[in-house]
Design an enzyme around this catalytic site. Structure first.
Site, PDB file in Angstrom:
ATOM      1  N   THR A 152      20.391  44.247  80.826  1.00 57.88           N
ATOM      2  CA  THR A 152      20.109  42.875  79.841  1.00 57.88           C
ATOM      3  C   THR A 152      18.462  42.678  79.860  1.00 57.88           C
ATOM      4  O   THR A 152      17.865  42.780  80.685  1.00 57.88           O
ATOM      5  CB  THR A 152      20.833  41.714  80.177  1.00 57.88           C
ATOM      6  OG1 THR A 152      22.150  41.778  80.221  1.00 57.88           O
ATOM      7  CG2 THR A 152      20.467  40.529  79.423  1.00 57.88           C
TER       8      THR A 152
ATOM      9  N   SER B 211      32.750  38.546  74.859  1.00 59.35           N
ATOM     10  CA  SER B 211      31.755  37.998  74.753  1.00 59.35           C
ATOM     11  C   SER B 211      31.028  38.048  76.045  1.00 59.35           C
ATOM     12  O   SER B 211      31.600  37.591  77.154  1.00 59.35           O
ATOM     13  CB  SER B 211      31.845  37.027  74.029  1.00 59.35           C
ATOM     14  OG  SER B 211      31.855  36.724  72.737  1.00 59.35           O
ATOM     15  N   SER B 212      29.780  37.743  76.331  1.00 55.86           N
ATOM     16  CA  SER B 212      28.952  37.672  77.642  1.00 55.86           C
ATOM     17  C   SER B 212      28.278  36.337  77.825  1.00 55.86           C
ATOM     18  O   SER B 212      28.142  35.576  76.693  1.00 55.86           O
ATOM     19  CB  SER B 212      27.925  38.583  77.778  1.00 55.86           C
ATOM     20  OG  SER B 212      26.814  38.401  77.041  1.00 55.86           O
ATOM     21  N   ASP B 213      27.953  36.106  78.932  1.00 54.59           N
ATOM     22  CA  ASP B 213      26.939  34.925  79.279  1.00 54.59           C
ATOM     23  C   ASP B 213      25.610  34.741  78.249  1.00 54.59           C
ATOM     24  O   ASP B 213      25.156  33.629  77.853  1.00 54.59           O
ATOM     25  CB  ASP B 213      26.550  34.840  80.637  1.00 54.59           C
ATOM     26  CG  ASP B 213      25.534  36.317  80.923  1.00 54.59           C
ATOM     27  OD1 ASP B 213      26.202  37.335  80.717  1.00 54.59           O
ATOM     28  OD2 ASP B 213      24.705  36.169  81.270  1.00 54.59           O
TER      29      ASP B 213
ATOM     30  N   THR C  51      20.109  36.922  83.641  1.00 53.32           N
ATOM     31  CA  THR C  51      20.599  38.637  83.849  1.00 53.32           C
ATOM     32  C   THR C  51      21.409  38.907  84.964  1.00 53.32           C
ATOM     33  O   THR C  51      21.317  38.141  85.940  1.00 53.32           O
ATOM     34  CB  THR C  51      19.510  39.578  83.798  1.00 53.32           C
ATOM     35  OG1 THR C  51      19.949  40.993  84.001  1.00 53.32           O
ATOM     36  CG2 THR C  51      18.396  39.267  84.665  1.00 53.32           C
ATOM     37  N   GLY C  52      22.616  39.621  84.705  1.00 54.00           N
ATOM     38  CA  GLY C  52      23.338  40.028  85.931  1.00 54.00           C
ATOM     39  C   GLY C  52      24.752  39.819  85.521  1.00 54.00           C
ATOM     40  O   GLY C  52      25.227  40.021  84.255  1.00 54.00           O
ATOM     41  N   HIS C  53      25.627  39.575  86.369  1.00 49.19           N
ATOM     42  CA  HIS C  53      27.133  39.568  86.228  1.00 49.19           C
ATOM     43  C   HIS C  53      27.461  38.462  85.306  1.00 49.19           C
ATOM     44  O   HIS C  53      27.336  37.465  85.603  1.00 49.19           O
ATOM     45  CB  HIS C  53      27.749  39.513  87.687  1.00 49.19           C
ATOM     46  CG  HIS C  53      29.354  39.440  87.531  1.00 49.19           C
ATOM     47  ND1 HIS C  53      30.368  38.361  87.320  1.00 49.19           N
ATOM     48  CD2 HIS C  53      30.140  40.472  87.240  1.00 49.19           C
ATOM     49  CE1 HIS C  53      31.538  39.057  87.485  1.00 49.19           C
ATOM     50  NE2 HIS C  53      31.435  40.281  87.213  1.00 49.19           N
TER      51      HIS C  53
HETATM   52  N1  GLY Z   1      24.646  39.250  81.773  1.00 50.50           N
HETATM   53  C1  GLY Z   1      25.235  40.173  80.655  1.00 50.50           C
HETATM   54  C2  GLY Z   1      26.563  40.665  80.692  1.00 50.50           C
HETATM   55  O1  GLY Z   1      27.072  40.359  81.885  1.00 50.50           O
HETATM   56  O2  GLY Z   1      27.118  41.154  79.861  1.00 50.50           O
END
Ligand code: GLY
Length: 308
Positions: free
Chosen positions: A167, A196-198, A218-220
Site C-alpha cells: 500500500t 474492501s480494505s482499511d 499500511t499493513g494488515h
Molecule cells: N492495508 C491494506 C489492505 O489490507 O488492504
C-alpha cells in the site's frame, strides 16, 4: 514552517530483492510532492501527486501492479482527506482506473458522499471523464505470479504479498500549517472478490485534521480497520504525544492486541514527524530543501542530495 511531504510504500516482509525498487519509488514520490508544494500547489495536490507516482510504479501495491483477488482481477481502494475542513473522499473495489486516488478526490470534490463502491465508483469515473482502462491493464506479471503462489501454497495474505509490493500513502503540511493525507491500495493478495480494505475507511487508512495532524497507514487491513489505526494515532497526538510517540505507541498497541503488523506515517500540527512499523520493513521518504531523507529498515534514516 518548512513544508513537508512524507510518503510510505507499504509495511511488511519486503524481500531484499525489492528494497532498491521501493526506495527509488518512495524517494521519487516524496520529491514530486515536495515540488508541488514549492511551486505553490495545495497540500491536497501534493499528496495526490505523490500517491499517483506510486500508483504508476509496479514496485507498489496500488494502481498498476496491485495484488489480485481470487478471480485474478485488480480491485482497488483509496482515500484522501483535507485537514482544514475534514472533507474526505474515497473509492473502494474500483476496477480499471489508473489513479484511484484522483477518483477519490473527485468523490470528495464533486459528490455529496465520502465513499463510492464498485460499479458505482466506475460509473462515476466515466461521468467525470476519467478513462476506464481495458480490463486487465493494471495486472502485472509479479501480481499474477503472487496469486499463483498463493493458490498453490497459501500465504499470510498481507498487502505486501510474496512479491513485496505494498500500500502507498502520503501526508503533507504547508508553510501555513495546512495538512492533507492520502492512501491507495490494491488490498491483499488472494482476497475474496469484493473485499474492501482499511484504506477505504476514513479513520483507519487515512485521517487529517489541521488542529492535530495527518496520518496514513499500511499493513494488515482487517486489523487496522478494527483498531481505527489512523484516528487512534490522531487521538494520541491530540492528547499531547509527539507524532513519533503517538505512531510508535499506537502501532505497538494494535500489534499486541490483534497480533498483526502495520506501519504508519504522521505529521503533527507543529510539523514533527512519526514514521514507524511493527512489520519487518516499511519504505518511507520525505524531502526538506535539497535533501531527501529515507529508510526501509528499523532505525534507518539516510540522507542524500535530491536529484531535482
Ligand atoms: N492495508 C491494506 C489492505 O489490507 O488492504
Amino acid at each position: 514552517m518548512e513544508p513537508i511531504v512524507l510518503v510510505h510504500g507499504g509495511a511488511g516482509d519486503i524481500p531484499d530483492s525489492r528494497v532498491p525498487l521501493k526506495l527509488n519509488g518512495v524517494k521519487k514520490a516524496a520529491s514530486i510532492g515536495y515540488r508541488v508544494l514549492k511551486r505553490g500547489g495545495s497540500v491536497v495536490d501534493a499528496v495526490e501527486e505523490a500517491v499517483k507516482s506510486m500508483e504508476d510504479d509496479e514496485a507498489f501495491n496500488a494502481g498498476y501492479g496491485s495484488v489480485l483477488n481470487l478471480d485474478g482481477e485488480v480491485e482497488m481502494d483509496a482515500t484522501i482527506m483535507i485537514g482544514a475542513n475534514l472533507n474526505s473522499g474515497g473509492v473502494t473495489v474500483v476496477k480499471d482506473i489508473a489513479h484511484p486516488i484522483s477518483l477519490a478526490r473527485l468523490v470528495m470534490e464533486r459528490t455529496p458522499h465520502f465513499l463510492l463502491a464498485g460499479e458505482g465508483a466506475n460509473r462515476f469515473a466515466k461521468v467525470q471523464g476519467v478513462p476506464t482502462l481495458p480490463a486487465g491493464s493494471l495486472v502485472s506479471k509479479y501480481a499474477r505470479e503472487a496469486l499463483e503462489d498463493f493458490k498453490k501454497h497459501g500465504d499470510n495474505r498481507t498487502e505486501i504479498g510474496e512479491k513485496g509490493v505494498g500500500t502507498v500513502g502520503a501526508v503533507a503540511i504547508d508553510s501555513k500549517g495546512r495538512m492533507a493525507a492520502a492512501t491507495s491500495t490494491g488490498g491483499i493478495n488472494g482476497k475474496m472478490v469484493g473485499r474492501s480494505s482499511d484504506t477505504s475507511i476514513i479513520g483507519s487508512g487515512t485521517y487529517a485534521d489541521d488542529n492535530v495532524g495527518a496520518v496514513s497507514t499500511t499493513g494488515h487491513g482487517e486489523s487496522i480497520a478494527r483498531f481505527c489505526l489512523a484516528h487512534a494515532i490522531i487521538y494520541e497526538m491530540k492528547n499531547g504525544s509527539s507524532a513519533a510517540v503517538a505512531t510508535a505507541n499506537t502501532l505497538k498497541a494494535m500489534t499486541e492486541k490483534l497480533k498483526n503488523t502495520a506501519g504508519a506515517i504522521a505529521i503533527s500540527k507543529g510539523g514533527d514527524l512519526g514514521i514507524d512499523f511493527t512489520s519487518k520493513r516499511m519504505a518511507w521518504a520525505y524531502q526538506i530543501k535539497d535533501e531527501i531523507h529515507f529508510g526501509i529498515e528499523h532505525g534507518q534514516h539516510t540522507k542524500e542530495k535530491a536529484k531535482n
